[in-house]
Design an enzyme around this catalytic site. Sequence first.
Site, mmCIF file in Angstrom:
data_model
loop_
_atom_site.group_PDB
_atom_site.id
_atom_site.type_symbol
_atom_site.label_atom_id
_atom_site.label_comp_id
_atom_site.label_asym_id
_atom_site.label_seq_id
_atom_site.Cartn_x
_atom_site.Cartn_y
_atom_site.Cartn_z
ATOM 1 N N HIS A 14 39.279 45.979 45.182
ATOM 2 C CA HIS A 14 38.398 46.449 46.239
ATOM 3 C C HIS A 14 38.948 47.747 46.764
ATOM 4 O O HIS A 14 39.831 48.327 46.157
ATOM 5 C CB HIS A 14 38.193 45.424 47.340
ATOM 6 C CG HIS A 14 39.292 44.452 47.518
ATOM 7 N ND1 HIS A 14 40.478 44.763 48.103
ATOM 8 C CD2 HIS A 14 39.381 43.146 47.157
ATOM 9 C CE1 HIS A 14 41.236 43.674 48.129
ATOM 10 N NE2 HIS A 14 40.615 42.685 47.557
ATOM 11 N N CYS A 36 36.689 39.952 43.652
ATOM 12 C CA CYS A 36 37.693 39.085 44.272
ATOM 13 C C CYS A 36 37.214 37.639 44.421
ATOM 14 O O CYS A 36 37.089 36.942 43.428
ATOM 15 C CB CYS A 36 38.131 39.697 45.588
ATOM 16 S SG CYS A 36 39.822 39.292 45.984
HETATM 17 N N1 GLN Z 1 40.372 33.692 48.600
HETATM 18 C C1 GLN Z 1 40.695 34.307 47.363
HETATM 19 C C2 GLN Z 1 42.179 34.444 47.094
HETATM 20 O O1 GLN Z 1 42.970 34.600 48.009
HETATM 21 C C3 GLN Z 1 40.006 35.647 47.268
HETATM 22 C C4 GLN Z 1 40.447 36.611 48.301
HETATM 23 C C5 GLN Z 1 39.626 37.853 48.366
HETATM 24 O O2 GLN Z 1 38.409 37.842 48.109
HETATM 25 N N2 GLN Z 1 40.288 38.918 48.747
HETATM 26 O O3 GLN Z 1 42.578 34.410 45.964
#
Ligand code: GLN
Length: 246
Positions: free
Chosen positions: A189, A93
């Site tokens: 995840h 992510c």
């Molecule tokens: N901040 C990033 C986004 O919203 C990644 C989010 C995350 O790691 N869940 O795209």
Amino acid sequence: MNIKIVHLYPDLLNLYGDRGNIQCMVMRCRWRGIDAQVKEYRLGDRVDFSDADIVLLGGGSDREQQIVCTKLQSIRSDFSAYVEDGGTVIAVCGGYQLLGHYYDTPDGRMEGLSLVDLYTQQGSPRLISNVILKNEEFPYEIVGFENHGGRTFIGDNKPFGTVAFGFGNNGEDGKEGVMYKNVIGTYLHGPLLPKNPHVCDRLIGTALERRFGSSQLEPLDDEDEKRANRYIVERFVKEEKQASDR
Ligand code: GLN
């Protein structure tokens, strides 16, 4: 036999159970008599890639990514050398986004590591869904959950999978994640590895191959994990079908 798992910035990049990914790798090694040690690095630490076998870069909010991204520039060349030498990386992510050239948000650009030729732009709405991926390099589907504002574009790179359910990298091109050398980047995840022991074993396998020149992994009893994986696949593929029949 022993391997070293490096967890980068666990105090900041830790959304959605990234420690579960670490635990899964450690246990699947230990169950096979392979000793796995975990080394955590925090923001002020000098990261030593020389004895790393698997590097995990977890997920984070935009705010946390911003803090980490400045720091990442100082380890960029060592990290890049590790990747080009076939070092194993799993980036989830926010960590996945930082593998690329940049992540653009309305508040500005976050410079990434440029370890893989990809980039990310924030969009709206957030892409939130269960996900099912297909990839012939893996014995069965990869399942997980995504929640991201960023849209990632990987160009001609190989995706981690094609999307059978969910949004994937950007909700448009049917691809999810990226595979480059022994790097896997993904939005999944849940955490990823306990849900997908076949992905965990791939990471352990590439790490062992690089360190010891052999990646023969003893099979483990994954019947429960496979049943859970099957359940998710059947449930969401069925939901998709019912929705398209309506
Ligand atoms: N901040 C990033 C986004 O919203 C990644 C989010 C995350 O790691 N869940 O795209």
